[in-house]
Write a protein that holds these residues in place. Structure first.
Motif, short mmCIF file in Angstrom:
data_model
loop_
_atom_site.label_atom_id
_atom_site.label_comp_id
_atom_site.label_asym_id
_atom_site.label_seq_id
_atom_site.Cartn_x
_atom_site.Cartn_y
_atom_site.Cartn_z
N UNK A 20 18.11 47.04 47.12
CA UNK A 20 18.50 48.27 47.82
C UNK A 20 19.19 49.24 46.86
N UNK A 21 20.01 48.73 45.94
CA UNK A 21 20.67 49.59 44.95
C UNK A 21 19.64 50.31 44.08
N UNK A 22 18.57 49.62 43.71
CA UNK A 22 17.52 50.23 42.89
C UNK A 22 16.78 51.32 43.66
N UNK A 23 16.77 51.21 44.98
CA UNK A 23 16.08 52.17 45.85
C UNK A 23 16.99 53.34 46.21
N UNK A 24 18.28 53.17 45.99
CA UNK A 24 19.31 54.09 46.50
C UNK A 24 19.16 55.51 46.02
N UNK A 25 19.43 56.42 46.96
CA UNK A 25 19.56 57.83 46.63
C UNK A 25 21.04 58.20 46.55
N UNK A 26 21.89 57.40 47.19
CA UNK A 26 23.33 57.64 47.21
C UNK A 26 24.06 56.35 46.84
N UNK A 27 25.27 56.46 46.32
CA UNK A 27 26.05 55.28 45.94
C UNK A 27 26.38 54.40 47.13
N UNK A 28 26.61 55.00 48.29
CA UNK A 28 27.00 54.23 49.48
C UNK A 28 25.80 53.70 50.24
N UNK A 29 24.62 53.79 49.65
CA UNK A 29 23.37 53.44 50.33
C UNK A 29 23.38 52.01 50.84
N UNK A 30 23.76 51.06 50.00
CA UNK A 30 23.70 49.65 50.39
C UNK A 30 24.62 49.38 51.57
N UNK A 31 25.82 49.89 51.53
CA UNK A 31 26.79 49.64 52.59
C UNK A 31 26.36 50.24 53.93
N UNK A 32 25.71 51.38 53.89
CA UNK A 32 25.32 52.04 55.14
C UNK A 32 23.94 51.64 55.63
N UNK A 33 23.10 51.09 54.75
CA UNK A 33 21.72 50.79 55.13
C UNK A 33 21.45 49.32 55.41
N UNK A 34 22.09 48.43 54.68
CA UNK A 34 21.84 47.00 54.81
C UNK A 34 22.25 46.50 56.20
N UNK A 35 21.37 45.73 56.85
CA UNK A 35 21.68 45.16 58.16
C UNK A 35 21.87 43.65 58.06
N UNK A 36 20.85 42.93 57.52
CA UNK A 36 21.00 41.48 57.38
C UNK A 36 19.90 40.91 56.49
N UNK A 37 20.16 39.69 55.99
CA UNK A 37 19.17 38.96 55.19
C UNK A 37 18.66 37.78 55.99
N UNK A 38 17.40 37.45 55.78
CA UNK A 38 16.83 36.23 56.33
C UNK A 38 16.84 35.20 55.21
N UNK A 39 17.48 34.07 55.44
CA UNK A 39 17.70 33.13 54.35
C UNK A 39 17.28 31.70 54.67
N UNK A 40 16.68 31.46 55.80
CA UNK A 40 16.33 30.08 56.15
C UNK A 40 14.84 29.81 56.11
N UNK A 41 14.06 30.51 56.91
CA UNK A 41 12.64 30.18 57.00
C UNK A 41 11.76 31.05 56.11
N UNK A 42 12.25 32.19 55.68
CA UNK A 42 11.49 33.04 54.76
C UNK A 42 12.45 33.94 54.01
N UNK A 43 11.93 34.64 53.03
CA UNK A 43 12.74 35.53 52.20
C UNK A 43 12.50 36.96 52.64
N UNK A 44 13.56 37.64 53.07
CA UNK A 44 13.43 39.02 53.50
C UNK A 44 14.76 39.56 54.00
N UNK A 45 14.76 40.83 54.34
CA UNK A 45 15.98 41.45 54.86
C UNK A 45 15.62 42.64 55.72
N UNK A 46 16.62 43.14 56.43
CA UNK A 46 16.46 44.31 57.28
C UNK A 46 17.42 45.39 56.78
N UNK A 47 16.91 46.61 56.68
CA UNK A 47 17.74 47.73 56.24
C UNK A 47 17.25 49.00 56.92
#
Length: 146
Positions: free
Chosen positions: A56-83
């Motif tokens: 998400x930081x690499x995608x960011x247009x703003x410094x606060x992007x990760x904090x305001x965009x990230x919702x959650x990570x999926x870490x058990x059955x597959x690799x992914x996240x929601x933002x």
């Protein structure tokens, strides 16, 4: 002279307003929740949360992007996240190595938990156990809800 100074101020102020509205317009594009699917979890030492936030930081247009965009990570059955992403951010993530797909998160409404009522049968309906034994009424895959 004073009139020329006023006119010059007006032009500079107008250019400033137009520039600021263009810059602010890029950041006010509506962000929607997207699921970033990355396949199965890698073997060995792997920190999904750290990796996802780095992407998400690499995608960011703003410094606060990760904090305001990230919702959650999926870490058990597959690799992914929601933002929450704009269309441009979605495209950038889609082009990153390791990303299989990026698609909008949809909230679906459950139609029924009572099949008898849903298909219009009364509980007192006449049943034929032999005819019903090999019938599947439905299989529901609700997917991933955010």
């Amino acid at each position: 002279m004073a009139n020329q100074a006023s006119l010059m101020f007006y032009y500079v102020f107008t250019i400033f307003i137009i520039t600021m509205s263009m810059l602010c317009g890029a950041s006010t594009e509506e962000k929607k929740a997207h699921i970033v699917y990355m396949g199965s979890l890698p073997e060995g030492q792997y920190s999904p949360l750290s990796h996802h936030q780095s992407m998400l930081r690499q995608t960011a247009q703003l410094d606060s992007f990760v904090e305001t965009s990230y919702i959650r990570s999926y870490t058990r059955s597959f690799n992914g996240f929601v933002a929450k992403l704009t269309d441009i951010e979605k495209q950038r993530l889609s082009n990153m190595e390791g990303v299989i797909s990026v698609f909008p998160s949809k909230t679906l409404q459950l139609h029924t938990t009572r099949s008898w009522d849903f298909i219009g049968l009364q509980e007192s309906a006449t049943r034929n156990a032999q005819a019903e034994s090999d019938i599947i009424i439905g299989v529901l895959d609700t997917g991933i809800c955010v």
